[in-house]
Design a protein around this motif. Structure first.
Motif, PDB file in Angstrom:
ATOM      1  N   TRP A   1      15.348 -92.233  59.128  1.00  0.00           N
ATOM      2  CA  TRP A   1      14.391 -93.278  59.535  1.00  0.00           C
ATOM      3  C   TRP A   1      15.138 -94.471  60.127  1.00  0.00           C
ATOM      4  O   TRP A   1      14.712 -95.057  61.116  1.00  0.00           O
ATOM      5  N   VAL A   2      16.269 -94.813  59.510  1.00  0.00           N
ATOM      6  CA  VAL A   2      17.016 -96.005  59.925  1.00  0.00           C
ATOM      7  C   VAL A   2      17.744 -95.785  61.240  1.00  0.00           C
ATOM      8  O   VAL A   2      17.763 -96.653  62.123  1.00  0.00           O
ATOM      9  N   ILE A   3      18.344 -94.607  61.410  1.00  0.00           N
ATOM     10  CA  ILE A   3      19.200 -94.360  62.572  1.00  0.00           C
ATOM     11  C   ILE A   3      18.393 -94.337  63.868  1.00  0.00           C
ATOM     12  O   ILE A   3      18.936 -94.604  64.956  1.00  0.00           O
ATOM     13  N   ALA A   4      17.109 -94.027  63.784  1.00  0.00           N
ATOM     14  CA  ALA A   4      16.290 -93.912  64.996  1.00  0.00           C
ATOM     15  C   ALA A   4      15.758 -95.251  65.489  1.00  0.00           C
ATOM     16  O   ALA A   4      15.223 -95.318  66.606  1.00  0.00           O
ATOM     17  N   ALA A   5      15.905 -96.303  64.705  1.00  0.00           N
ATOM     18  CA  ALA A   5      15.277 -97.590  65.036  1.00  0.00           C
ATOM     19  C   ALA A   5      15.649 -98.120  66.421  1.00  0.00           C
ATOM     20  O   ALA A   5      14.763 -98.549  67.176  1.00  0.00           O
ATOM     21  N   PRO A   6      16.931 -98.137  66.833  1.00  0.00           N
ATOM     22  CA  PRO A   6      17.249 -98.687  68.157  1.00  0.00           C
ATOM     23  C   PRO A   6      16.631 -97.911  69.324  1.00  0.00           C
ATOM     24  O   PRO A   6      16.460 -98.463  70.416  1.00  0.00           O
TER      25      PRO A   6
ATOM     26  N   VAL B   1      10.794 -91.219  68.005  1.00  0.00           N
ATOM     27  CA  VAL B   1      11.014 -91.572  69.409  1.00  0.00           C
ATOM     28  C   VAL B   1       9.775 -91.246  70.241  1.00  0.00           C
ATOM     29  O   VAL B   1       9.340 -92.050  71.080  1.00  0.00           O
ATOM     30  N   VAL B   2       9.199 -90.073  70.020  1.00  0.00           N
ATOM     31  CA  VAL B   2       8.012 -89.673  70.786  1.00  0.00           C
ATOM     32  C   VAL B   2       6.833 -90.591  70.462  1.00  0.00           C
ATOM     33  O   VAL B   2       6.100 -91.025  71.362  1.00  0.00           O
ATOM     34  N   LEU B   3       6.644 -90.919  69.188  1.00  0.00           N
ATOM     35  CA  LEU B   3       5.556 -91.816  68.798  1.00  0.00           C
ATOM     36  C   LEU B   3       5.759 -93.216  69.375  1.00  0.00           C
ATOM     37  O   LEU B   3       4.802 -93.874  69.781  1.00  0.00           O
TER      38      LEU B   3
ATOM     39  N   GLY C   1       7.854 -99.587  68.098  1.00  0.00           N
ATOM     40  CA  GLY C   1       8.595 -99.087  66.946  1.00  0.00           C
ATOM     41  C   GLY C   1       7.766 -99.194  65.683  1.00  0.00           C
ATOM     42  O   GLY C   1       7.731 -98.270  64.860  1.00  0.00           O
ATOM     43  N   LEU C   2       7.076-100.339  65.514  1.00  0.00           N
ATOM     44  CA  LEU C   2       6.199-100.511  64.357  1.00  0.00           C
ATOM     45  C   LEU C   2       5.071 -99.489  64.392  1.00  0.00           C
ATOM     46  O   LEU C   2       4.690 -98.934  63.353  1.00  0.00           O
ATOM     47  N   PHE C   3       4.543 -99.223  65.576  1.00  0.00           N
ATOM     48  CA  PHE C   3       3.506 -98.205  65.736  1.00  0.00           C
ATOM     49  C   PHE C   3       4.022 -96.837  65.294  1.00  0.00           C
ATOM     50  O   PHE C   3       3.345 -96.104  64.564  1.00  0.00           O
ATOM     51  N   ALA C   4       5.249 -96.496  65.718  1.00  0.00           N
ATOM     52  CA  ALA C   4       5.816 -95.186  65.383  1.00  0.00           C
ATOM     53  C   ALA C   4       6.052 -95.044  63.890  1.00  0.00           C
ATOM     54  O   ALA C   4       5.667 -94.042  63.282  1.00  0.00           O
ATOM     55  N   TYR C   5       6.683 -96.049  63.277  1.00  0.00           N
ATOM     56  CA  TYR C   5       6.991 -95.965  61.854  1.00  0.00           C
ATOM     57  C   TYR C   5       5.716 -95.977  61.013  1.00  0.00           C
ATOM     58  O   TYR C   5       5.620 -95.272  60.007  1.00  0.00           O
ATOM     59  N   GLY C   6       4.744 -96.783  61.425  1.00  0.00           N
ATOM     60  CA  GLY C   6       3.483 -96.817  60.687  1.00  0.00           C
ATOM     61  C   GLY C   6       2.743 -95.499  60.760  1.00  0.00           C
ATOM     62  O   GLY C   6       2.180 -95.028  59.762  1.00  0.00           O
ATOM     63  N   THR C   7       2.755 -94.869  61.941  1.00  0.00           N
ATOM     64  CA  THR C   7       2.071 -93.588  62.101  1.00  0.00           C
ATOM     65  C   THR C   7       2.746 -92.490  61.284  1.00  0.00           C
ATOM     66  O   THR C   7       2.068 -91.681  60.636  1.00  0.00           O
TER      67      THR C   7
ATOM     68  N   PHE D   1       2.920 -89.044  56.094  1.00  0.00           N
ATOM     69  CA  PHE D   1       3.434 -88.675  54.777  1.00  0.00           C
ATOM     70  C   PHE D   1       2.462 -89.068  53.663  1.00  0.00           C
ATOM     71  O   PHE D   1       2.332 -88.361  52.660  1.00  0.00           O
ATOM     72  N   ALA D   2       1.794 -90.208  53.824  1.00  0.00           N
ATOM     73  CA  ALA D   2       0.958 -90.750  52.752  1.00  0.00           C
ATOM     74  C   ALA D   2      -0.450 -90.173  52.730  1.00  0.00           C
ATOM     75  O   ALA D   2      -1.139 -90.279  51.711  1.00  0.00           O
ATOM     76  N   LEU D   3      -0.879 -89.551  53.827  1.00  0.00           N
ATOM     77  CA  LEU D   3      -2.272 -89.112  53.928  1.00  0.00           C
ATOM     78  C   LEU D   3      -2.710 -88.152  52.825  1.00  0.00           C
ATOM     79  O   LEU D   3      -3.786 -88.346  52.237  1.00  0.00           O
ATOM     80  N   PRO D   4      -1.934 -87.103  52.491  1.00  0.00           N
ATOM     81  CA  PRO D   4      -2.395 -86.205  51.421  1.00  0.00           C
ATOM     82  C   PRO D   4      -2.613 -86.926  50.093  1.00  0.00           C
ATOM     83  O   PRO D   4      -3.609 -86.698  49.407  1.00  0.00           O
ATOM     84  N   GLY D   5      -1.677 -87.811  49.709  1.00  0.00           N
ATOM     85  CA  GLY D   5      -1.842 -88.553  48.463  1.00  0.00           C
ATOM     86  C   GLY D   5      -3.007 -89.519  48.526  1.00  0.00           C
ATOM     87  O   GLY D   5      -3.745 -89.702  47.547  1.00  0.00           O
ATOM     88  N   PHE D   6      -3.195 -90.144  49.684  1.00  0.00           N
ATOM     89  CA  PHE D   6      -4.310 -91.067  49.850  1.00  0.00           C
ATOM     90  C   PHE D   6      -5.639 -90.338  49.740  1.00  0.00           C
ATOM     91  O   PHE D   6      -6.602 -90.843  49.163  1.00  0.00           O
ATOM     92  N   ALA D   7      -5.685 -89.128  50.299  1.00  0.00           N
ATOM     93  CA  ALA D   7      -6.917 -88.338  50.233  1.00  0.00           C
ATOM     94  C   ALA D   7      -7.223 -87.916  48.803  1.00  0.00           C
ATOM     95  O   ALA D   7      -8.401 -87.810  48.423  1.00  0.00           O
TER      96      ALA D   7
END
Length: 249
Positions: A62-67, A147-149, A162-168, A173-179
């Motif tokens: 997650w961290v290495i892709a930020a730039p 990167v694609v997001l 970048g915020l859009f990509a990380y949030g999406t 990851f969180a959707l199954p638990g949220f459901a």
């Protein structure tokens, strides 16, 4: 397509100068830190096992892709960079497809660099070949999807794609638990299409760990299709760059 492939080497070198080399200290610190932390954990906390190393490995991806997660299309429009390449004999789709492929190439390189930095600790931890391979393959797609997001977010007009990509990705990851915690009804099926199918990676890790290589790789196809769909949508939206550039002026 031929035009995009012809542009990829030049754009790959450009990104190497503009992103990777310019942030060489950042990448060196991230890779050096994860290698040292993994080795310390493997030597002094062997009880953590492969699971603890896998958690650090995933977080580092997650961290290495930020730039690489910059608002590329939005910057072209807002700062007028698009006016420079518009003077060249290039098509909009060809140029941005070439840039997207170059970004994907660097995302693969970054994931491979993190994997190599973690391999010594994984060897010391005594994980089997299949366990190690399942961890690397099961999480190695994260930088590419980010990167694609991010590219899609910039095509949608997000100034901080970048915020859009990380949030999406986090929502995927969180959707199954949220459901499980909240009944969503028919909206859940819509959200499953909108957010990344991260559950596919869980299935892939389980199958690869059991030695089912073919089935494990096949389990990743929902993620690959999702990336392809997001990239295609981003390129379709990029066709509007000319009109957006005119409006910004």
């Amino acid at each position: 397509m031929h035009e995009a492939l012809r542009l990829v080497p030049a754009l790959f070198r450009f990104l190497g100068q503009d992103v990777v080399r310019a942030r060489g200290t950042y990448f060196a610190v991230v890779l050096g830190t994860v290698a040292c932390v993994q080795l310390l954990l493997a030597f002094h906390a062997p009880g953590a096992g492969l699971e603890g190393l896998a958690t650090i490995y995933t977080l580092t991806l997650w961290v290495i892709a930020a730039p690489l997660c910059r608002s590329w299309l939005e910057e072209d429009i807002r700062l007028g960079y698009a006016a420079l390449w518009l003077q060249q004999p290039l098509t909009t789709v060809g140029f941005y497809l070439g840039r997207l492929l170059a970004l994907v190439g660097w995302s693969v390189v970054s994931a491979a660099a993190v994997s190599l930095a973690c391999l010594p600790a994984l060897a010391i931890a005594g994980g089997s070949l299949w366990e190690t391979a399942s961890m690397l393959v099961g999480a190695g797609w994260i930088p590419t999807l980010l990167v694609v997001l991010s590219f899609l977010g910039s095509a949608l007009g997000a100034r901080n794609s970048g915020l859009f990509a990380y949030g999406t990705l986090f929502a995927g990851f969180a959707l199954p638990g949220f459901a499980d915690a909240l009944w969503l009804g028919p909206a859940y099926e819509i959200l499953e299409v909108v957010f990344p199918p991260c559950w596919a990676a869980v299935d892939a890790v389980r199958l690869l760990g059991a030695g089912a290589v073919g089935a494990g790789l096949a389990a990743l196809h929902p993620l690959l299709l999702y990336m392809l769909a997001c990239g295609t949508l981003a390129l379709l939206l990029a066709l509007n760059v000319l009109a957006r550039l005119t409006r910004s002026e």
